[in-house]
Design a protein around this motif. Structure first.
Motif, mmCIF file in Angstrom:
data_model
loop_
_atom_site.group_PDB
_atom_site.id
_atom_site.type_symbol
_atom_site.label_atom_id
_atom_site.label_comp_id
_atom_site.label_asym_id
_atom_site.label_seq_id
_atom_site.Cartn_x
_atom_site.Cartn_y
_atom_site.Cartn_z
ATOM 1 N N GLY A 30 0.810 -1.212 0.000
ATOM 2 C CA GLY A 30 0.000 0.000 0.000
ATOM 3 C C GLY A 30 0.843 1.261 0.000
ATOM 4 N N THR A 31 0.250 2.311 0.516
ATOM 5 C CA THR A 31 0.902 3.634 0.496
ATOM 6 C C THR A 31 0.647 4.339 1.818
ATOM 7 O OG1 THR A 31 0.609 3.809 -1.890
ATOM 8 C CG2 THR A 31 0.904 5.879 -0.712
ATOM 9 N N GLY A 32 1.588 5.180 2.217
ATOM 10 C CA GLY A 32 1.363 6.020 3.390
ATOM 11 C C GLY A 32 2.413 5.840 4.457
ATOM 12 N N SER A 33 2.246 6.594 5.540
ATOM 13 C CA SER A 33 3.258 6.611 6.594
ATOM 14 C C SER A 33 3.309 5.288 7.355
ATOM 15 C CB SER A 33 2.971 7.767 7.559
ATOM 16 O OG SER A 33 1.659 7.665 8.075
ATOM 17 N N THR A 34 2.191 4.579 7.465
ATOM 18 C CA THR A 34 2.200 3.289 8.165
ATOM 19 C C THR A 34 2.865 2.230 7.283
ATOM 20 O OG1 THR A 34 0.059 4.007 9.036
ATOM 21 C CG2 THR A 34 0.768 1.779 9.597
ATOM 22 N N VAL A 35 2.531 2.279 5.999
ATOM 23 C CA VAL A 35 3.129 1.314 5.059
ATOM 24 C C VAL A 35 4.644 1.526 4.953
ATOM 25 C CG1 VAL A 35 3.221 0.696 2.602
ATOM 26 C CG2 VAL A 35 1.024 0.818 3.783
ATOM 27 N N ALA A 89 -4.948 2.765 6.302
ATOM 28 C CA ALA A 89 -6.307 3.289 6.137
ATOM 29 C C ALA A 89 -6.411 4.559 6.974
ATOM 30 C CB ALA A 89 -7.349 2.275 6.588
ATOM 31 N N ASP A 90 -7.359 5.408 6.607
ATOM 32 C CA ASP A 90 -7.557 6.647 7.356
ATOM 33 C C ASP A 90 -8.578 6.479 8.466
ATOM 34 O OD1 ASP A 90 -5.759 8.300 5.756
ATOM 35 O OD2 ASP A 90 -7.172 7.850 4.151
ATOM 36 N N GLU A 91 -9.565 5.626 8.241
ATOM 37 C CA GLU A 91 -10.564 5.291 9.270
ATOM 38 C C GLU A 91 -11.093 3.901 8.972
ATOM 39 O OE1 GLU A 91 -12.874 9.395 10.656
ATOM 40 O OE2 GLU A 91 -13.799 8.142 9.148
ATOM 41 N N ILE A 99 -12.235 4.354 5.152
ATOM 42 C CA ILE A 99 -11.896 5.466 4.253
ATOM 43 C C ILE A 99 -10.405 5.380 3.974
ATOM 44 C CG2 ILE A 99 -11.567 7.983 4.151
ATOM 45 C CD1 ILE A 99 -14.198 8.339 5.562
ATOM 46 N N LYS A 100 -10.057 5.524 2.687
ATOM 47 C CA LYS A 100 -8.659 5.562 2.282
ATOM 48 C C LYS A 100 -8.468 6.705 1.287
ATOM 49 C CE LYS A 100 -6.493 1.827 1.237
ATOM 50 N NZ LYS A 100 -5.315 2.465 1.867
ATOM 51 N N GLY A 101 -7.199 7.077 1.091
ATOM 52 C CA GLY A 101 -6.912 8.110 0.109
ATOM 53 C C GLY A 101 -6.343 9.389 0.682
ATOM 54 N N GLY A 102 -6.084 9.380 1.994
ATOM 55 C CA GLY A 102 -5.471 10.560 2.608
ATOM 56 C C GLY A 102 -4.142 10.908 1.943
ATOM 57 N N GLY A 103 -3.507 9.898 1.372
ATOM 58 C CA GLY A 103 -2.237 10.124 0.662
ATOM 59 C C GLY A 103 -2.425 10.150 -0.851
ATOM 60 N N ALA A 104 -3.678 10.273 -1.296
ATOM 61 C CA ALA A 104 -4.024 10.430 -2.723
ATOM 62 C C ALA A 104 -3.742 9.182 -3.563
ATOM 63 C CB ALA A 104 -3.315 11.649 -3.328
ATOM 64 N N ALA A 105 -3.642 8.026 -2.927
ATOM 65 C CA ALA A 105 -3.304 6.807 -3.686
ATOM 66 C C ALA A 105 -4.497 5.858 -3.834
ATOM 67 C CB ALA A 105 -2.143 6.083 -2.991
ATOM 68 N N LEU A 106 -5.699 6.348 -3.566
ATOM 69 C CA LEU A 106 -6.854 5.451 -3.452
ATOM 70 C C LEU A 106 -7.165 4.661 -4.710
ATOM 71 C CD1 LEU A 106 -9.979 7.083 -4.442
ATOM 72 C CD2 LEU A 106 -8.422 8.685 -3.394
ATOM 73 N N TRP A 108 -5.141 3.476 -7.308
ATOM 74 C CA TRP A 108 -4.272 2.309 -7.488
ATOM 75 C C TRP A 108 -4.453 1.338 -6.321
ATOM 76 C CZ3 TRP A 108 1.238 3.956 -9.651
ATOM 77 C CH2 TRP A 108 1.057 4.554 -10.912
ATOM 78 N N GLU A 109 -4.692 1.879 -5.124
ATOM 79 C CA GLU A 109 -4.903 0.994 -3.959
ATOM 80 C C GLU A 109 -6.141 0.121 -4.170
ATOM 81 O OE1 GLU A 109 -2.902 3.620 -0.359
ATOM 82 O OE2 GLU A 109 -5.031 3.819 -0.731
ATOM 83 N N LYS A 110 -7.200 0.725 -4.717
ATOM 84 C CA LYS A 110 -8.427 -0.075 -4.887
ATOM 85 C C LYS A 110 -8.245 -1.112 -5.998
ATOM 86 C CE LYS A 110 -12.470 1.778 -3.676
ATOM 87 N NZ LYS A 110 -13.780 2.483 -3.725
ATOM 88 N N SER A 126 -6.078 5.085 16.876
ATOM 89 C CA SER A 126 -6.889 6.302 16.717
ATOM 90 C C SER A 126 -7.768 6.240 15.469
ATOM 91 C CB SER A 126 -5.985 7.535 16.642
ATOM 92 O OG SER A 126 -5.273 7.541 15.421
ATOM 93 N N LYS A 127 -7.470 5.328 14.545
ATOM 94 C CA LYS A 127 -8.227 5.264 13.293
ATOM 95 C C LYS A 127 -9.444 4.340 13.356
ATOM 96 C CE LYS A 127 -4.418 6.491 10.323
ATOM 97 N NZ LYS A 127 -3.402 5.967 9.416
ATOM 98 N N VAL A 128 -9.602 3.647 14.467
ATOM 99 C CA VAL A 128 -10.763 2.761 14.609
ATOM 100 C C VAL A 128 -11.901 3.592 15.213
ATOM 101 C CG1 VAL A 128 -11.618 0.605 15.591
ATOM 102 C CG2 VAL A 128 -9.197 0.823 14.969
HETATM 103 O O1 LIG Z 1 -3.765 7.366 -0.131
HETATM 104 C C1 LIG Z 1 -3.275 6.903 0.876
HETATM 105 C C2 LIG Z 1 -3.692 5.701 1.552
HETATM 106 O O2 LIG Z 1 -5.024 5.371 1.439
HETATM 107 C C3 LIG Z 1 -3.152 5.515 2.950
HETATM 108 O O3 LIG Z 1 -3.115 4.144 3.159
HETATM 109 C C4 LIG Z 1 -3.973 6.152 4.034
HETATM 110 O O4 LIG Z 1 -4.126 7.519 3.754
HETATM 111 C C5 LIG Z 1 -3.313 5.975 5.420
HETATM 112 O O5 LIG Z 1 -2.100 6.626 5.430
HETATM 113 P P1 LIG Z 1 -1.210 6.763 6.727
HETATM 114 O O6 LIG Z 1 -0.694 5.431 7.058
HETATM 115 O O7 LIG Z 1 -0.136 7.736 6.346
HETATM 116 O O8 LIG Z 1 -2.081 7.343 7.805
#
Ligand SMILES: O=C[C@H](O)[C@H](O)[C@H](O)COP(=O)(O)O
Length: 232
Positions: A30-35, A89-91, A99-106, A108-110, A126-128
């Motif tokens: 996936g994408t994002g700070s957790t990934v 995930a964002d939530e 909800i996903k896409g906070g990093g604008a990658a939704l 390709w992720e889907k 905090s996201k649950v």
């Molecule tokens: O577009 C970004 C993705 O959906 C991320 O997986 C989502 O925004 C969570 O990102 P983060 O791990 O940075 O909170």
């Protein structure tokens, strides 16, 4: 929770999820700070333990990070199926709607998620949430005519905001599209909303991932917690 605490939980979830990738697998990344923490751990296993797997990435950012560790990355169209995709995930709520896409990658992720046998999300606690929607819902929109799409969202009371960078330019996705964030507050009927959005001409995809995830790994101060979706 401060950022350092949140990062520690994200990292713990990422390290736990990395255990799911085994020799010979095709893994969606996936994408994002957790990934990022997940890919760091997979990179460590590749370099120190000789793990060999093939990755399919959901953004150019993740691809660059993974290739930096010597992980083999192939295009999604070069594989028949992906064994497991691990993403952030964002939530996420108790019905496994997220909800996903906070990093604008939704987008390709889907696409990667829908071609995966198993989908795993890694989040900090905090996201649950009880009801999704406090996090603004990202919608990927074609630039041509985007103003009209935004107007349509305004008329429906979706409170759209075109996402911009710090220097005021429109954010572009890896497909060169715009992202419009809907400030809904709460989403009581996610399925209806998803249908409405995807039927709006100019919308490419939205960040509602409804009952798609199989397992959620939650970074918790007492150790990673695992939620399994038995209704998929
Ligand atoms: O577009 C970004 C993705 O959906 C991320 O997986 C989502 O925004 C969570 O990102 P983060 O791990 O940075 O909170």
């Amino acid at each position: 929770m401060d950022k350092a605490q949140q990062d520690a939980l994200k990292k713990a979830a990422g390290i736990e999820a990395a255990k799911l990738v085994e020799d010979g697998m095709i893994a969606g990344l996936g994408t994002g700070s957790t990934v990022r923490f997940l890919v760091d751990e997979l990179g460590r296993r590749v370099q120190e333990e000789g793990l060999r797997f093939t990755g399919v990435t959901t953004s150019r950012r993740t691809q660059e990070q993974a290739e930096g560790y010597g992980i083999t990355i192939v295009d999604v169209d070069d594989v028949d199926r992906i064994d497991v995709t691990i993403d952030g995930a964002d939530e996420v709520d108790r019905n496994f709607n997220g909800i996903k896409g906070g990093g604008a990658a939704l987008l390709w992720e889907k696409i990667v998620a829908t071609n995966s046998d198993k989908i795993v999300w890694i989040v900090d606690e905090s996201k649950v949430v009880d009801t999704i929607g406090a996090f603004p819902l990202p919608v990927e929109v074609i630039p041509f005519g985007a103003g009209h799409v935004i107007k349509r969202f305004e008329d429906r009371g979706y409170k759209p905001v075109l996402r911009k960078t710090a220097d005021g330019k429109e954010v572009r996705t890896d497909e060169n599209n715009f992202v419009v964030d809907l400030h809904l507050g709460r989403i009581d009927h996610p399925q209806d909303l998803a249908e409405d959005l995807i039927n709006t001409v100019g919308v490419v995809e939205h960040g509602l991932f409804l009952n798609m995830v199989d397992t959620v790994i939650i970074g918790d101060p007492h150790g990673p917690r695992i939620l399994s979706n038995s209704n998929k």
